[in-house]
Every structure is written in C-alpha cells, then in structure tokens.
Design an enzyme around this catalytic site. Sequence first.
Site, mmCIF file in Angstrom:
data_model
loop_
_atom_site.group_PDB
_atom_site.id
_atom_site.type_symbol
_atom_site.label_atom_id
_atom_site.label_comp_id
_atom_site.label_asym_id
_atom_site.label_seq_id
_atom_site.Cartn_x
_atom_site.Cartn_y
_atom_site.Cartn_z
ATOM 1 N N ASP A 229 -4.180 -6.361 5.095
ATOM 2 C CA ASP A 229 -5.175 -7.193 5.774
ATOM 3 C C ASP A 229 -5.140 -8.643 5.296
ATOM 4 O O ASP A 229 -5.541 -9.539 6.010
ATOM 5 C CB ASP A 229 -6.575 -6.616 5.552
ATOM 6 C CG ASP A 229 -6.767 -5.319 6.326
ATOM 7 O OD1 ASP A 229 -6.261 -5.246 7.454
ATOM 8 O OD2 ASP A 229 -7.397 -4.383 5.791
ATOM 9 N N PRO B 98 -2.781 -11.687 10.569
ATOM 10 C CA PRO B 98 -3.104 -11.436 11.984
ATOM 11 C C PRO B 98 -3.284 -9.938 12.196
ATOM 12 O O PRO B 98 -2.628 -9.132 11.537
ATOM 13 C CB PRO B 98 -1.856 -11.939 12.731
ATOM 14 C CG PRO B 98 -0.762 -11.948 11.722
ATOM 15 C CD PRO B 98 -1.419 -12.207 10.397
ATOM 16 N N ASP B 99 -4.192 -9.562 13.082
ATOM 17 C CA ASP B 99 -4.370 -8.155 13.434
ATOM 18 C C ASP B 99 -3.428 -7.859 14.609
ATOM 19 O O ASP B 99 -3.674 -8.286 15.743
ATOM 20 C CB ASP B 99 -5.834 -7.891 13.810
ATOM 21 C CG ASP B 99 -6.106 -6.410 13.947
ATOM 22 O OD1 ASP B 99 -5.254 -5.686 14.490
ATOM 23 O OD2 ASP B 99 -7.184 -5.975 13.501
ATOM 24 N N ILE B 100 -2.364 -7.154 14.320
ATOM 25 C CA ILE B 100 -1.298 -6.965 15.323
ATOM 26 C C ILE B 100 -1.796 -6.099 16.475
ATOM 27 O O ILE B 100 -1.620 -6.421 17.652
ATOM 28 C CB ILE B 100 -0.054 -6.336 14.653
ATOM 29 C CG1 ILE B 100 0.390 -7.221 13.483
ATOM 30 C CG2 ILE B 100 1.074 -6.154 15.655
ATOM 31 C CD1 ILE B 100 1.373 -6.571 12.544
ATOM 32 N N PHE C 51 -4.090 3.445 14.938
ATOM 33 C CA PHE C 51 -4.353 4.456 13.918
ATOM 34 C C PHE C 51 -5.518 3.972 13.064
ATOM 35 O O PHE C 51 -5.739 2.761 12.941
ATOM 36 C CB PHE C 51 -3.115 4.663 13.034
ATOM 37 C CG PHE C 51 -2.231 5.773 13.530
ATOM 38 C CD1 PHE C 51 -1.514 5.637 14.710
ATOM 39 C CD2 PHE C 51 -2.119 6.959 12.817
ATOM 40 C CE1 PHE C 51 -0.718 6.661 15.185
ATOM 41 C CE2 PHE C 51 -1.316 7.992 13.282
ATOM 42 C CZ PHE C 51 -0.622 7.852 14.458
ATOM 43 N N LYS D 114 8.593 -17.369 -10.241
ATOM 44 C CA LYS D 114 7.770 -16.316 -10.840
ATOM 45 C C LYS D 114 6.555 -16.913 -11.562
ATOM 46 O O LYS D 114 6.699 -17.874 -12.329
ATOM 47 C CB LYS D 114 8.638 -15.523 -11.817
ATOM 48 C CG LYS D 114 7.949 -14.263 -12.280
ATOM 49 C CD LYS D 114 8.831 -13.472 -13.212
ATOM 50 C CE LYS D 114 8.000 -12.414 -13.897
ATOM 51 N NZ LYS D 114 8.559 -11.972 -15.155
ATOM 52 N N LYS E 185 -11.044 -2.905 18.259
ATOM 53 C CA LYS E 185 -9.650 -3.348 18.434
ATOM 54 C C LYS E 185 -9.268 -3.460 19.909
ATOM 55 O O LYS E 185 -8.285 -4.106 20.239
ATOM 56 C CB LYS E 185 -8.705 -2.357 17.755
ATOM 57 C CG LYS E 185 -8.980 -2.159 16.272
ATOM 58 C CD LYS E 185 -8.073 -3.001 15.414
ATOM 59 C CE LYS E 185 -8.257 -2.657 13.946
ATOM 60 N NZ LYS E 185 -7.339 -3.387 13.086
ATOM 61 N N LYS F 73 -13.848 1.492 15.442
ATOM 62 C CA LYS F 73 -12.584 0.741 15.379
ATOM 63 C C LYS F 73 -11.888 0.693 16.737
ATOM 64 O O LYS F 73 -11.319 -0.317 17.125
ATOM 65 C CB LYS F 73 -11.668 1.384 14.323
ATOM 66 C CG LYS F 73 -10.621 0.453 13.781
ATOM 67 C CD LYS F 73 -9.940 1.018 12.556
ATOM 68 C CE LYS F 73 -10.658 0.691 11.255
ATOM 69 N NZ LYS F 73 -9.939 1.174 10.072
ATOM 70 N N ASN G 152 0.859 -1.195 0.000
ATOM 71 C CA ASN G 152 0.000 0.000 0.000
ATOM 72 C C ASN G 152 0.886 1.234 0.000
ATOM 73 O O ASN G 152 2.112 1.126 0.041
ATOM 74 C CB ASN G 152 -0.961 -0.018 1.192
ATOM 75 C CG ASN G 152 -0.204 -0.043 2.510
ATOM 76 O OD1 ASN G 152 0.510 0.887 2.852
ATOM 77 N ND2 ASN G 152 -0.348 -1.151 3.236
HETATM 78 N N1 CTP Z 1 -3.545 -3.067 12.178
HETATM 79 C C1 CTP Z 1 -2.750 -4.088 12.631
HETATM 80 N N2 CTP Z 1 -2.756 -5.285 11.987
HETATM 81 C C2 CTP Z 1 -3.552 -5.494 10.927
HETATM 82 C C3 CTP Z 1 -4.380 -4.444 10.441
HETATM 83 C C4 CTP Z 1 -4.349 -3.248 11.098
HETATM 84 O O1 CTP Z 1 -2.008 -3.901 13.598
HETATM 85 N N3 CTP Z 1 -3.537 -6.661 10.338
HETATM 86 C C5 CTP Z 1 -3.554 -1.791 12.915
HETATM 87 C C6 CTP Z 1 -2.987 -0.608 12.165
HETATM 88 O O2 CTP Z 1 -1.602 -0.468 12.445
HETATM 89 C C7 CTP Z 1 -3.797 0.537 12.747
HETATM 90 C C8 CTP Z 1 -5.138 -0.083 13.045
HETATM 91 O O3 CTP Z 1 -4.897 -1.478 13.142
HETATM 92 O O4 CTP Z 1 -3.270 0.990 13.976
HETATM 93 C C9 CTP Z 1 -6.216 0.161 12.060
HETATM 94 O O5 CTP Z 1 -5.795 -0.176 10.772
HETATM 95 P P1 CTP Z 1 -6.797 -0.076 9.562
HETATM 96 O O6 CTP Z 1 -6.134 -0.594 8.341
HETATM 97 O O7 CTP Z 1 -7.389 1.300 9.526
HETATM 98 O O8 CTP Z 1 -7.959 -1.028 10.083
HETATM 99 P P2 CTP Z 1 -8.399 -2.435 9.658
HETATM 100 O O9 CTP Z 1 -8.539 -3.257 10.872
HETATM 101 O O10 CTP Z 1 -7.539 -2.985 8.576
HETATM 102 O O11 CTP Z 1 -9.878 -2.121 9.155
HETATM 103 P P3 CTP Z 1 -10.384 -1.715 7.684
HETATM 104 O O12 CTP Z 1 -9.248 -1.929 6.719
HETATM 105 O O13 CTP Z 1 -11.519 -2.616 7.491
HETATM 106 O O14 CTP Z 1 -10.796 -0.287 7.822
#
Ligand code: CTP
Length: 410
Positions: free
Chosen positions: A284, A311-313, A332, A294, A350, A346, A216
């Site tokens: 995500d 994983p959502d860190i 954030f 390749k 979270k 959010k 991204n």
């Molecule tokens: N984050 C994380 N790990 C992930 C996705 C997000 O730690 N796999 C953290 C980001 O560093 C940020 C927060 O979660 O602090 C929100 O990230 P964002 O991309 O806005 O949220 P998402 O949970 O991905 O929700 P969405 O994309 O559906 O808005």
Amino acid sequence: MVQTSALPMAGKRVLLIIGGGIAAFKCHELIRSLRKKGASVRAILTKGGAEFVTPLTIGALTEDKVYQDLFDLTDEAEMGHIELSRQADLVVVAPATADLMAKMAVGLASDLATTTLMATDKPVLIAPAMNVRMWEHPATTRNLATLRGDGVRVVGPNEGDMACGEFGMGRMAEPDEILGAIETILTPRGVLTGTRALVTSGPTHEPLDPVRYIANKSSGKQGHAIAMALAHLGAETTLVSGPTQLSDPTGVNVVHVKTAQEMLAACETALPADIAVFAAAVADWRAEAPANTKIKKIGEASPELKLVPNPDILKTVAQLNAPLRPRLVIGFAAETNDVLAHAKAKRLKKGCDWLVANDVSDGTGIFGGDENEVHLITDKGMEDWPRMGKAEVAIRLAARIAGHIKGAAA
Ligand code: CTP
C-alpha cells in the site's frame, strides 16, 4: 444457415439426470442452451424429478424419449442403464438433491438414475440444490467430500432466497453457470477462446535503498494458478507478476515487475481485456525517496522513513470507462479479522464486480500455503467455498468466469 458442426459443442452428448427438487425447472433452460450450442441431450427423470417437471416438456426439449423406469422391459431391450451411460460424453445431475448425493456417495443403485451413475465411466458433474440446513448438515458435507474424492465435479450451489422461504447456501447454480462448467469439461480448451484476460499475482517489493525493500508474505500461488486456469480455457492471458519463487505458467504471457508502480504500468499496457483478476498483494505504501546508496547506521539513531501511498491498481482499472474497463473485474481481499464485513465494503469501495475474500490470519496457513478457503462476493450475494487446493480454487473460479462471460455473450 447455421452449420451445426461449427457450433462449439457439436457432437457432444450430455446425459442429464433430473432429480426431485424445485430447481428442476432450470433444466428447461439448460437443455435449450446446450442444444443451441450443438450438444445433444438425453434425459433421465427420477421419480422425484417427475413431480416438478413433466416428461412431456423434457422430451419436447430434448427431442428424445425421456428415460424413467429401471425395469421397463422395452427400455432395457433398447437402451438399458449401461447403454445410456455408454452413449454419453458427460453425465450431469441437476438438481443433485441431498438424497441423490447420499446415494451416489455410498454407491446405491436403486433406480434408473443411480444405477446409471454406478455404471458410468464417464465424467460426472453435479449441481447440488437443497435447503440450507440440508446443505450444511454434516452428512451432506461428508457426502460431498466423498464425491469429490471419487472425481465427481461440482458446480454451485449458490447463496440466495430459496423456494422454502429461507435464505442461504443451497440454491442450484444458474443454467449459464452449469453450462460453463459443462463446456469446461467437454471442450476444455475452447470455452474462453477469443477473450483476453489480465491477472496480477505475487507481492510487490518497494525499495528503501539498493538492498532493502518493503514486501509481504504473498507466494503468488493463487494468482499464478488462476492465470493458468484461464489460459487453459483458451483466454489469451497476461500475468503481471511481482517477485515470486514460481516458474512462469505455460501458455501465459508473463510480465515480471517489482514495484506497485511498475505493476500498474504493465496492467495498463495489457489492456484492453475482457477479464481482469487482481490477486496480487500490492504494497500500500512505498518510500517517498528510496536512497541511491545503502543507508548506513549513524550512531544509535534510527532512520526516518517517509512513506507515500501506492496507486490502487484494482481501483484504477475497475473505474475505467468502457471500452477500456474489462467486462468482469475481480478483486481479492486478504483479511485477518471481520473478513466478510471488510470484504463486502471493499467490493463497493474498489468498484469491482466480484471479490474473492479469504482469511489470512496466522494459523490458517493460507498466505504462502497450498490451500485456500474463500468467499465469493458478487452482486447476487456471498458464497462460502469449502477449503480446497489453490489450483482447485483457480479452476472453479475460471469456470465461474467462463459461465459469466459466455452467459453474458449468449
Ligand atoms: N490492490 C491493488 N493495488 C493496491 C492495493 C490493493 O490492486 N495498491 C488490490 C489487490 O490486488 C486486491 C485488492 O486490491 O485485489 C484488495 O487488496 P487488499 O490489500 O486486501 O486491500 P487494500 O485496498 O490494501 O485495503 P487494506 O489493506 O486496508 O485492507
């Protein structure tokens, strides 16, 4: 017995100008906290200020004379406005009313407070406090911009219920936040000494094959600046960074990672920490089975890409139990629509303590740019910060973190 010289603000001299607002009462606690930390406080009470707090109380708390009148001959002989500002390391204006801010912005010197502010060459910190309409008035916005341009530091205001019965921005920062801002200025390298901070920054790269990846537009500028600001305040800081074009900030322990899974592992290794700020734009999803070689074009057909969630860190760390969970977990939220509604949801989803939300839709120039316009969401409500440089957002956030952590520790 406490050695006063061992106190963190020993020898520091604060000149506190108390303006005429209901929030003046918060100066009682501010003076007490400053003195507990070893600072000496001398107070100037404006005419308006004296309508809200008495010179007797302020004098008792500072254990000093309270200065009130520009043309008091005894004062001018003993300690005039020049001398008052000379004998301070920092001038703090709290509450900084709309009137005081306007006078400061144009350089009026019509009473002891404004004359002292004109005469000083010391750093000045203001804690604005006023009704939400006055805060949002274009004149106040202009004056604030002028004052910032003159190098005046600003703490608050916050959003919340007001004495006038309205709700909104304009409530003076709490004494612990003002204290944090003062410590940041007067003892810049020490206020977070003894604490550990973890910051994530940048994008992640999720491989599809050895040469392609999902990524991204995140530049890492905001996360890197936050790591630097926390380290500058003395926190032992680990920055877990995805791939960026930025150099490693000095004084920060940097762990370079590529994928979300690597980022999570590095964060877990960096714990325990007192403060964790998740500024990274983590992908995500990742490819379920990245190819080892390749991926080749086969005729006209497009390859099928099977994605699995990463994983959502932030969520993983925010939901840890003590003692592994950091005392302050900040997420954030980069959004492109309904920024505030999404951000508030959010924060709860979270499980983080604070959430910094920003609008990164096309045209804002925020993703990858040098400026940011954020909203800070805490359990007390939401604050809209003006658009400013990412470094300034970082310094301001670090000062708020310091105020919170130190306030909670006191
Ligand atoms: N984050 C994380 N790990 C992930 C996705 C997000 O730690 N796999 C953290 C980001 O560093 C940020 C927060 O979660 O602090 C929100 O990230 P964002 O991309 O806005 O949220 P998402 O949970 O991905 O929700 P969405 O994309 O559906 O808005």
